[in-house]
Design a protein around this motif. Structure first.
Motif, PDB file in Angstrom:
ATOM      1  N   LEU A 377       0.848  -1.190   0.000  1.00 31.27           N
ATOM      2  CA  LEU A 377       0.000   0.000   0.000  1.00 31.27           C
ATOM      3  C   LEU A 377       0.881   1.237   0.000  1.00 31.27           C
ATOM      4  CD1 LEU A 377      -2.639  -0.935   2.751  1.00 31.27           C
ATOM      5  CD2 LEU A 377      -2.854  -1.218   0.269  1.00 31.27           C
ATOM      6  N   LYS A 378       0.473   2.241  -0.770  1.00 30.33           N
ATOM      7  CA  LYS A 378       1.129   3.553  -0.759  1.00 30.33           C
ATOM      8  C   LYS A 378       0.064   4.588  -0.447  1.00 30.33           C
ATOM      9  CE  LYS A 378       3.625   6.838  -3.729  1.00 30.33           C
ATOM     10  NZ  LYS A 378       2.540   7.806  -3.975  1.00 30.33           N
ATOM     11  N   ASN A 379       0.256   5.292   0.679  1.00 28.70           N
ATOM     12  CA  ASN A 379      -0.720   6.283   1.143  1.00 28.70           C
ATOM     13  C   ASN A 379      -2.107   5.666   1.295  1.00 28.70           C
ATOM     14  OD1 ASN A 379       1.336   8.209   1.090  1.00 28.70           O
ATOM     15  ND2 ASN A 379       0.837   8.807  -1.017  1.00 28.70           N
ATOM     16  N   GLY A 380      -2.135   4.429   1.762  1.00 27.79           N
ATOM     17  CA  GLY A 380      -3.384   3.752   2.060  1.00 27.79           C
ATOM     18  C   GLY A 380      -4.051   3.081   0.890  1.00 27.79           C
ATOM     19  N   ALA A 381      -3.518   3.225  -0.324  1.00 30.39           N
ATOM     20  CA  ALA A 381      -4.113   2.630  -1.522  1.00 30.39           C
ATOM     21  C   ALA A 381      -3.185   1.565  -2.099  1.00 30.39           C
ATOM     22  CB  ALA A 381      -4.401   3.705  -2.571  1.00 30.39           C
ATOM     23  N   SER A 382      -3.776   0.594  -2.780  1.00 25.92           N
ATOM     24  CA  SER A 382      -2.979  -0.474  -3.377  1.00 25.92           C
ATOM     25  C   SER A 382      -1.957   0.118  -4.349  1.00 25.92           C
ATOM     26  CB  SER A 382      -3.908  -1.444  -4.104  1.00 25.92           C
ATOM     27  OG  SER A 382      -3.170  -2.475  -4.714  1.00 25.92           O
ATOM     28  N   GLY A 419       6.070   8.762  -0.362  1.00 23.07           N
ATOM     29  CA  GLY A 419       4.784   8.317   0.154  1.00 23.07           C
ATOM     30  C   GLY A 419       4.950   7.492   1.406  1.00 23.07           C
ATOM     31  N   GLU A 420       3.831   7.061   1.936  1.00 19.98           N
ATOM     32  CA  GLU A 420       3.805   6.235   3.142  1.00 19.98           C
ATOM     33  C   GLU A 420       3.443   4.810   2.731  1.00 19.98           C
ATOM     34  OE1 GLU A 420       1.696   6.127   7.578  1.00 19.98           O
ATOM     35  OE2 GLU A 420       1.180   7.678   6.115  1.00 19.98           O
ATOM     36  N   TYR A 421       4.280   3.842   3.091  1.00 15.41           N
ATOM     37  CA  TYR A 421       4.151   2.481   2.586  1.00 15.41           C
ATOM     38  C   TYR A 421       3.882   1.482   3.701  1.00 15.41           C
ATOM     39  CZ  TYR A 421       6.156   4.074  -1.844  1.00 15.41           C
ATOM     40  OH  TYR A 421       6.382   4.720  -3.037  1.00 15.41           O
ATOM     41  N   SER A 422       3.166   0.425   3.340  1.00 13.47           N
ATOM     42  CA  SER A 422       3.133  -0.799   4.139  1.00 13.47           C
ATOM     43  C   SER A 422       3.292  -1.964   3.161  1.00 13.47           C
ATOM     44  CB  SER A 422       1.834  -0.927   4.933  1.00 13.47           C
ATOM     45  OG  SER A 422       0.738  -1.150   4.082  1.00 13.47           O
ATOM     46  N   ILE A 423       4.088  -2.973   3.571  1.00 15.28           N
ATOM     47  CA  ILE A 423       4.376  -4.095   2.682  1.00 15.28           C
ATOM     48  C   ILE A 423       4.390  -5.385   3.494  1.00 15.28           C
ATOM     49  CG2 ILE A 423       5.779  -2.682   1.114  1.00 15.28           C
ATOM     50  CD1 ILE A 423       8.267  -4.031   2.362  1.00 15.28           C
ATOM     51  N   GLN A 424       4.257  -6.502   2.788  1.00 13.18           N
ATOM     52  CA  GLN A 424       4.524  -7.825   3.335  1.00 13.18           C
ATOM     53  C   GLN A 424       5.350  -8.616   2.324  1.00 13.18           C
ATOM     54  OE1 GLN A 424       0.194  -8.646   4.354  1.00 13.18           O
ATOM     55  NE2 GLN A 424       1.196  -9.664   6.094  1.00 13.18           N
ATOM     56  N   VAL A 425       6.159  -9.522   2.837  1.00 12.75           N
ATOM     57  CA  VAL A 425       6.926 -10.436   1.990  1.00 12.75           C
ATOM     58  C   VAL A 425       6.291 -11.816   2.078  1.00 12.75           C
ATOM     59  CG1 VAL A 425       9.155 -11.548   1.628  1.00 12.75           C
ATOM     60  CG2 VAL A 425       9.052  -9.116   2.256  1.00 12.75           C
ATOM     61  N   LEU A 446       5.202  -4.473   7.400  1.00 13.17           N
ATOM     62  CA  LEU A 446       6.295  -3.528   7.644  1.00 13.17           C
ATOM     63  C   LEU A 446       5.881  -2.166   7.097  1.00 13.17           C
ATOM     64  CD1 LEU A 446       9.310  -3.420   8.672  1.00 13.17           C
ATOM     65  CD2 LEU A 446       9.951  -3.530   6.260  1.00 13.17           C
ATOM     66  N   ARG A 447       6.066  -1.120   7.921  1.00  9.17           N
ATOM     67  CA  ARG A 447       5.679   0.240   7.518  1.00  9.17           C
ATOM     68  C   ARG A 447       6.904   1.146   7.453  1.00  9.17           C
ATOM     69  NH1 ARG A 447       0.348   1.960   7.946  1.00  9.17           N
ATOM     70  NH2 ARG A 447      -1.139   0.343   8.562  1.00  9.17           N
ATOM     71  N   PHE A 448       6.920   2.041   6.458  1.00 12.02           N
ATOM     72  CA  PHE A 448       7.970   3.037   6.361  1.00 12.02           C
ATOM     73  C   PHE A 448       7.470   4.191   5.494  1.00 12.02           C
ATOM     74  CE2 PHE A 448       8.656  -0.163   3.106  1.00 12.02           C
ATOM     75  CZ  PHE A 448       8.830   0.576   1.950  1.00 12.02           C
ATOM     76  N   ILE A 449       8.194   5.305   5.541  1.00  9.80           N
ATOM     77  CA  ILE A 449       7.828   6.510   4.791  1.00  9.80           C
ATOM     78  C   ILE A 449       9.015   6.927   3.932  1.00  9.80           C
ATOM     79  CG2 ILE A 449       7.148   8.928   4.954  1.00  9.80           C
ATOM     80  CD1 ILE A 449       5.999   8.271   7.717  1.00  9.80           C
ATOM     81  N   VAL A 450       8.741   7.205   2.679  1.00 12.69           N
ATOM     82  CA  VAL A 450       9.742   7.801   1.793  1.00 12.69           C
ATOM     83  C   VAL A 450       9.415   9.293   1.709  1.00 12.69           C
ATOM     84  CG1 VAL A 450      10.751   7.823  -0.508  1.00 12.69           C
ATOM     85  CG2 VAL A 450      10.009   5.652   0.517  1.00 12.69           C
ATOM     86  N   ILE A 451      10.368  10.137   2.113  1.00 13.33           N
ATOM     87  CA  ILE A 451      10.121  11.580   2.183  1.00 13.33           C
ATOM     88  C   ILE A 451      10.914  12.294   1.089  1.00 13.33           C
ATOM     89  CG2 ILE A 451       9.649  11.524   4.653  1.00 13.33           C
ATOM     90  CD1 ILE A 451      12.454  12.554   5.154  1.00 13.33           C
TER      91      ILE A 451
END
Length: 800
Positions: A377-382, A419-425, A446-451
Motif C-alpha cells: 500500500l502507498k498512502n493507504g491505496a494499493s 509516500g507512506e508504505y506498508s508491505i509484506q513479503v 512492515l511500515r515506512f515513509i519515503v520523504i
C-alpha cells in the motif's frame, strides 16, 4: 507606550493583587443586592426574568428496619459425611435499624453456594424458628442448620453465605432502610469420607492427536485428591496405568509412578498432581489409545488404608499417536528496516532485511527459495510494485531449524516514490515446496515513509546538549537561540518533535509538520523553558502542540488545524503565550488548559473545532445535544486553570461553547469576539473572581440559517424548550461568584443573553444586551451581591 503583550502581563499581576485584596476583605465588604447598572436591554420576547426561588434545605434521619447477619460460625471445618453428632452452622440476625420488626416470621436462605469451586444447588431457605415478634432495634435472633449429614451435602469443599429476609431466590418480605447489607460473610468447610480416601479428581491431555516423537513432549496430567477427613502422612502415592488399549486391543506400556508433589501431610480436600509423557518414544508407537490411572495401586498391590478402596480409578482418557510429518515448513521469522523514514534517493540506500526459517520436520531440497512483495500500500491505496527475488543467502538443503536471509532496497529510485508504505513479503511465492502448512508464508506488515528531499526525521531532544546534534544552529543563549527552520517533518508512527528537560533558548520556525493521520502529537514540550514556535504549519496529528510542565515559552503565528484531538493542549504549564495563531478544524477543543495558570491567549482565530462531535450531525431531537461532554468541541476550554488572560481572540463556529471555564478562577477575558458557536458563547462554571469586559458575544446556539452563517445552524431541533439550561446563552454562569461582566455586547443568541444560575456577588454593568431568543438577563436561584472593591479593581484593570 506599552504594547499589548506587556499590557496583559500587567493585567495578570493585577489579578494576583485582586486575589490578595479579596482574601483580606472577605465578607466584611459592603454589599448591594441584585445590582444591574448602566445596562441597555432591548429584548422583544421578554423583559428581565428575575426569578428567585426559596430553596430550603431539609435534613432528615432515615429511620426504619434494617436487618443484617451479625455473625456466622461453624464449630469445625472438616466434617465426616453422615456421622452424628451432625455439624451445624449457626448465624445471628440483628436489627440495626431504629424501628422494631413486627412481621410474624423472618426468612433466610443460602446464597453463593459453591462445591469444589463450582456453583451448587445445595441448601434452600428456612424460617427463623427462634424468632418472636417484635424484633426491636438492637435485638438479635439466631438460627442453625445442618451440613454434611445427608445427600444434600455430598463429599466436597464448600463455600456459602446466608442472606436474611430472602426466600425463593431473592423474594423479600420486610421493607428495610438498607437492602444491600443482608448477606453474611462467606464461610467454608469440607465434607469428607471417614479416614483417608484418595480419588483422581481430574485427568487431562492438551491435545488428543500427538505427532510421534515430536518435541516438546505431550504430557498427561492427573490430580489426586484426599476426600477423607483424616490427613495422609505417607511421603508418596503410588499410581500406575490400567486398562490401556492400543487400536482396541489390550496394551502394556509398562511402568508405575511415585507421586510426591505435595507437602506431607496431605490434608482433607488437598490435592497432588503428576504428569507423564505419551507418544514420545518406543513405548508409545503410532496408534489409537485409551487408558485409566489407578491411584494407590501397583500391579495388584495397594499401600494406603482407605475408607473406600473402590473409587481410586480415573475416568477413561483417549488419544491418538500419528506419524511425524517429514515435510518442510517455511516462514518469515523476522523482517526489519533500520529506519522508518527514508529520504528519497539518498545514499547509502535503505535495505529491508528478512529471515526465512524452516520450522517443519523435513529439509528444503530445492536449489532456490523464491519470495515476492504482496499487499503493498502507498498512502493507504494499493500500489502495483512487481518483481520477485531469489533468497541469496541460501544453499540447499535448508534443514529443520535452519535459516536463510535476504535484503532489498526501498526508497532509492522511481520504483519507490515519495509516500507512506506498508508491505509484506511472501516466501515460497510459486509454491515449489510441498509444506506442512501453506498458510503461514506471509511476513508481518512492515511500515515506512519515503520523504522528499529537505525532509528530516522526527526529532527527540532530552537535555540542552541534544540540540546541535538534532540539526539546530545557534548556541542556546537568549541572543543566539538554537534554531530549526524551513524543514519538513512527516511521519505517522511517532511524535514529530519531542523536547524534554531543557532550559536553553530555542526556536522552531517556518516549518511544516504533518502527522499523516497517524495519531501522535506533532510537538511535545515536556519540562521545557524558553522555547518558541513561530510561523509553522501543523496538521494531521492527534494534538498540534502539547505543553507539559513548560514555562516561558511561546506559540506564535502558527497554523494549527485538521488534527484529530486538540489544537493546543497545556498541562501544568505556566507563564506561556499563545498569540496570533490560526487554530481550526480540530477534533476536540481548539485550546485546552489543564491545571495551567498565568498564560496569555491573545489575538488568535479559533474556529470550527469539535468536528468529531455528534452536534455536526442532523439532529431531529435534543437528546444528542444534551448528552455531549461539556468540554467537547469548545474553542477555548480551561479546566481548572486560574489566572489566565484571554484577549482579542476571534472564537467562532466551534461545536460547543466558544469559551468554556470550569473551576478556573481569576480569569480575565477582554475584547474577544465570540460568535456562531454551536452550544453557547461564554460558559463560566464553578469559577469565581473573573472579569469579562469588552467582549462581543453574538449569535451563539443553533439557529436558523438566516440568522447566522455557522455550519451548525443547519440542524433541526424539534423541542428547544427541553434543552439544558446553558443552551444558546450568550454568557452563562453556574455556579459563580465575585464575577464582573462589564461593557460587553450580547446580541442575537439563541437563548438568554446573560443567564445566571446559582450565582452570588456578580456585577453586571455597562453591557448592551439585545435581540436574544429568550430573556435578556435571567437570574435563577441567586444571591447577587455587588462588592465596591470588586467594581473598583475591575475599572482599574480595564483602563490599564
Amino acid at each position: 507606550m506599552l504594547n499589548k503583550i506587556q499590557l496583559n502581563k500587567k493585567i495578570i499581576t493585577s489579578l494576583i493583587l485582586l486575589a490578595f485584596f479579596i482574601s483580606i476583605i472577605g465578607i466584611l465588604t459592603p454589599t448591594t443586592i441584585n445590582q444591574v447598572t448602566n445596562t441597555e436591554i432591548i429584548n422583544p420576547l421578554s423583559p428581565i426574568n428575575d426569578e428567585v426561588k426559596d430553596n430550603n434545605i431539609k435534613l432528615s434521619l432515615n429511620a426504619g428496619v434494617d436487618l443484617v447477619v451479625d455473625s456466622i460460625t461453624i464449630p469445625n471445618t472438616v466434617i465426616e459425611y453422615g456421622v452424628s453428632p451432625y455439624t451445624a452452622i449457626t448465624f445471628t440476625i440483628k436489627n440495626v435499624g431504629t424501628d422494631p420488626i413486627n412481621n410474624t416470621i423472618i426468612y433466610a436462605e443460602l446464597v453463593n453456594v459453591t462445591k469444589d469451586g463450582l456453583p451448587s444447588t445445595s441448601g434452600g431457605y428456612f424460617g427463623i424458628s427462634s424468632y418472636t415478634a417484635p424484633l426491636k432495634s438492637g435485638d438479635t435472633v439466631s438460627h442453625s442448620f445442618l451440613v454434611g449429614h445427608d445427600a444434600v451435602w455430598p463429599v466436597g469443599a464448600y463455600t456459602l453465605r446466608v442472606k436474611v429476609d430472602s426466600r425463593f431466590g431473592g423474594t423479600e418480605y420486610i421493607t428495610e432502610v438498607d437492602e444491600s447489607n443482608n448477606v453474611s460473610p462467606e464461610i467454608s468447610f469440607f465434607v469428607g469420607n471417614p479416614g483417608v480416601d484418595l480419588v483422581i479428581s481430574d485427568i487431562s491431555i492438551p491435545t488428543t492427536i500427538i505427532v510421534s516423537n515430536q518435541t516438546p513432549w505431550t504430557r498427561i496430567t492427573f490430580v489426586i485428591r484426599n476426600i477423607g477427613v483424616f490427613p495422609l502422612n505417607d511421603s508418596s502415592i503410588t499410581a500406575d496405568l490400567v486398562n490401556v488399549t492400543k487400536d482396541g486391543s489390550p496394551y502394556t506400556p509398562g511402568g508405575f509412578m511415585e507421586v510426591n508433589t505435595y507437602s506431607v501431610p496431605l490434608f482433607p480436600g488437598q490435592t497432588a498432581s503428576w504428569t507423564f509423557a505419551v507418544g514420545h518414544d518406543a513405548a508409545w508407537p503410532v496408534g489409537e489409545y485409551s487408558l485409566q490411572v489407578y491411584t494407590d495401586h501397583r500391579g495388584t498391590s495397594t499401600y494406603i488404608p482407605e475408607s473406600n478402596e473402590l473409587n481410586n480409578l480415573s475416568p477413561e482418557l483417549r488419544f491418538s499417536v500419528v506419524p511425524a510429518d517429514t515435510r518442510p515448513d517455511l516462514i518469515i521469522s523476522d523482517i526489519t528496516i533500520p529506519t522508518t523514514v527514508i529520504q528519497y534517493g539518498a545514499t547509502p540506500w535503505t535495505w529491508v532485511d528478512f529471515t526465512v526459517k524452516n520450522v517443519g520436520s523435513g529439509p528444503v531440497t530445492n536449489s532456490s527459495i523464491i519470495g515476492d512483495l504482496v499487499n503493498v500500500l502507498k498512502n493507504g491505496a494499493s500500489f502495483p510494485i512487481g518483481g520477485y527475488f531469489n533468497v541469496i543467502n541460501f544453499s540447499a538443503p535448508l534443514n529443520p531449524g535452519d535459516i536463510a536471509t535476504h535484503s532489498f532496497a526501498v526508497g532509492h529510485d522511481t520504483v519507490w516514490p515519495v509516500g507512506e508504505y506498508s508491505i509484506q513479503v511472501r516466501i515460497d511465492a510459486w509454491n515449489y515446496e510441498n509444506e506442512t502448512d501453506e498458510s503461514n508464508n506471509l511476513s508481518p506488515e512492515l511500515r515506512f515513509i519515503v520523504i522528499e528531499e529537505g525532509q528530516v526525521n522526527p526529532i527527540i531532544i532530552n537535555g540542552n546538549d541534544d540540540f546541535q546534534a538534532a540539526g539546530f544552529s545557534g548556541d542556546g543563549s537568549a541572543n543566539n537561540p538554537y534554531v530549526l527552520e524551513n524543514v519538513i517533518i512527516s511521519n505517522s508512527t511517532a511524535p514529530l518533535v519531542e523536547i524534554h528537560n531543557t532550559d536553553a533558548y530555542f526556536v522552531i520556525r517556518n516549518s511544516r509538520l504533518d502527522g499523516l493521520n497517524g495519531g501522535f502529537p506533532a510537538i511535545i514540550f515536556d519540562n521545557v523553558m524558553n522555547g518558541r514556535l513561530d510561523d509553522n504549519h501543523i496538521q494531521r496529528v492527534s494534538t498540534g502542540v502539547f505543553f507539559n510542565y513548560t514555562s516561558n515559552s511561546f506559540v506564535n503565528s502558527n497554523i494549527i488545524g485538521n488534527n484529530s484531538e486538540y489544537g493546543v493542549w497545556f498541562v501544568d504549564s505556566s507563564n506561556n503565550e499563545i498569540t496570533f495563531n490560526e487554530i481550526g478544524n480540530n477534533g476536540f477543543d481548539g485550546i485546552f488548559f489543564k491545571s495551567s495558570s498565568y498564560n496569555l491567549i491573545l489575538g488568535n482565530r479559533i474556529y470550527s473545532n469539535g468536528y468529531g462531535s455528534t452536534i455536526r450531525l442532523s439532529i431531529s431531537g435534543t437528546a444528542s445535544i444534551n448528552g455531549l461532554k461539556a468540554s467537547f468541541g469548545a474553542g477555548i476550554f480551561l479546566d481548572p486553570s486560574p489566572f489566565n488572560v484571554l484577549d482579542d481572540n476571534e472564537v467562532f463556529d466551534n461545536a460547543q461553547n466558544g469559551i468554556q471555564l470550569l473551576e478556573s478562577n481569576y480569569t480575565l477575558a477582554i475584547e474577544n469576539n465570540v460568535y456562531g458557536n454551536g452550544l453557547g458563547g461564554i460558559s463560566i462554571l464553578n469559577s469565581s473572581h473573573g472579569i469579562f469586559s469588552g467582549n462581543q458575544v453574538n449569535f451563539n446556539g443553533l439557529q436558523a440559517p438566516s440568522v447566522q452563517s455557522s455550519k451548525f445552524a443547519r440542524l433541526s431541533i424539534n423541542s428547544p424548550d427541553s434543552l439544558q439550561a446553558s443552551f444558546g446563552a450568550g454568557i452563562f454562569l453556574d455556579p459563580s461568584f465575585n464575577t464582573t461582566i462589564y461593557q460587553n455586547t450580547v446580541e442575537g443568541n439563541y437563548g438568554e443573553g446573560i443567564y445566571l444560575f446559582v450565582t452570588t456577588l456578580t456585577d453586571i454593568s455597562g453591557n448592551t444586551v439585545k435581540n436574544n431568543g429568550l430573556s435578556g438577563i435571567l437570574f435563577k436561584i441567586h444571591l447577587n451581591l455587588i462588592s465596591p472593591i470588586m467594581k473598583l479593581l475591575a475599572t482599574v484593570l480595564v483602563q490599564l
